[in-house]
Scaffold this active site. Sequence first.
Site, mmCIF file in Angstrom:
data_model
loop_
_atom_site.group_PDB
_atom_site.id
_atom_site.type_symbol
_atom_site.label_atom_id
_atom_site.label_comp_id
_atom_site.label_asym_id
_atom_site.label_seq_id
_atom_site.Cartn_x
_atom_site.Cartn_y
_atom_site.Cartn_z
ATOM 1 N N CYS A 130 0.870 -1.174 0.000
ATOM 2 C CA CYS A 130 0.000 0.000 0.000
ATOM 3 C C CYS A 130 0.907 1.224 0.000
ATOM 4 O O CYS A 130 1.659 1.437 0.946
ATOM 5 C CB CYS A 130 -0.875 -0.059 1.253
ATOM 6 S SG CYS A 130 -1.923 1.372 1.466
ATOM 7 N N CYS A 137 -2.752 15.105 3.060
ATOM 8 C CA CYS A 137 -3.841 15.091 2.071
ATOM 9 C C CYS A 137 -4.574 16.415 2.173
ATOM 10 O O CYS A 137 -4.784 16.922 3.281
ATOM 11 C CB CYS A 137 -4.794 13.924 2.373
ATOM 12 S SG CYS A 137 -6.037 13.662 1.092
HETATM 13 FE FE1 SF4 Z 1 -8.299 9.495 1.219
HETATM 14 FE FE2 SF4 Z 1 -9.922 11.276 2.404
HETATM 15 FE FE3 SF4 Z 1 -7.944 10.176 3.804
HETATM 16 FE FE4 SF4 Z 1 -7.390 11.961 1.903
HETATM 17 S S1 SF4 Z 1 -8.522 12.363 3.797
HETATM 18 S S2 SF4 Z 1 -6.359 9.998 2.263
HETATM 19 S S3 SF4 Z 1 -9.001 11.482 0.407
HETATM 20 S S4 SF4 Z 1 -9.712 9.082 2.918
#
Ligand code: SF4
Length: 398
Positions: A130, A137
Amino acid sequence: MTDAPQTPITQDVMTIPRKQPGGKPNIVGLTREALRQALIDMGTPEKQARMRVNQVWQWIYHWGVRDFSQMTNLARDYRGKLTETFRIDLPEMVSKQVSADGTRKYLMRIAGGHEVETVYIPEADRGTLCISSQVGCTLTCSFCHTGTQRLVRNLSADEIVGQIMVARDDLGEWPVPGAPKREERLLSNIVLMGMGEPLYNFDNVRDAMKIAMDGEGISLSRRRITLSTSGVVPEIARCAEEIGCLLAVSFHATTDEVRDRLVPINKRWNIETLLTALRDYPRLSNSERITFEYVMLKDVNDSDADARRLVKLISGIPAKINLIPFNEWPGAPYERSDWSRIESFADIVHKAGYASPIRTPRGEDIMAACGQLKSATERERKSRARIAAEIAAESGLQ
Ligand code: SF4
Ligand code: SAH
């Protein structure tokens, strides 16, 4: 495959300090075309360039060689020129933790001192890596630990494919010259489900996956690579057209009201818009179904009514529903659904004709399970209170 130890172990990994770039470009991560051009710029005659690309490529991606001087089918002078012109640089493995179930979580340091996590999950019939596509993010899914970390930057192609190469180092999986070819691969599958939204870093993800799929190197089949997106609708078709890998979508809710709260990108591209893009997905077929990921959150999205709405929404789309029991992290504002609830949900989906595997949480003891990834060095975090307040404000929850 390595036997799983009984207790989790944390291991600091001795690493050679990152080489000072000194202005030299990294040869890792260049596409074949970019490498060809770089070799021509270095003085390689155009007529020889394609052959030289093949040779260098095989040393790096098939044999895992890290030093130009070992590329013995190239003239000594040419090796010298390569050394002067390029570096061969990979992320630096800072630590490795091995879970009681054999899952390995690697912390890798990349340029700028940032750290990303990469997780290796051994299973009976495969070994899945992974990998991360961004540091942090920009999206803020409320159940995801990575979402509490601000984006620091996109990973470059070498940092993405480099995670695969470092994991192969750790697994001892580069071929040994003269040894019989191993049919079984420890690292056989890739999922882009680590930190970050891969479709917000499309070009680098594509270039890295093309290197991983290239038959003269790491040579993973496109069907063994799955890209997971939270639903960046305008980029979805490119995934089939330019990479050709399989697609997973973080669906997680059956009404816009709930999905807005869980996966806030839904406010931009709602369920209907997302489903239209999935129905139009270029490579869609029964053999290349879309995986719908659905995290099971107690009393939030896990009712029988949700399950029935879900199968209705996706009807006509060749799909598999991956039910993910919520993985808790410190301060998480949700709880995992009860097991009987998850089974009842799975049953409804299954009876409607969809495979509905319940994903076994792996590596929980080392915080390596889905959505638990977040490097320890990133300082800018939202507090638990802030997440809870945001969710409460948006949803009217307690
Ligand atoms: Fe994926 Fe949302 Fe986590 Fe970003 S915040 S890694 S888009 S699940
Ligand atoms: N950003 C991409 C890929 C990374 S997340 C995406 O969102 O799809 C990989 C998967 O883990 C996604 O389906 C995500 O929704 C899920 N996930 C995130 N946090 C989780 C958690 N705490 N428990 C279970 N699954 C989680």
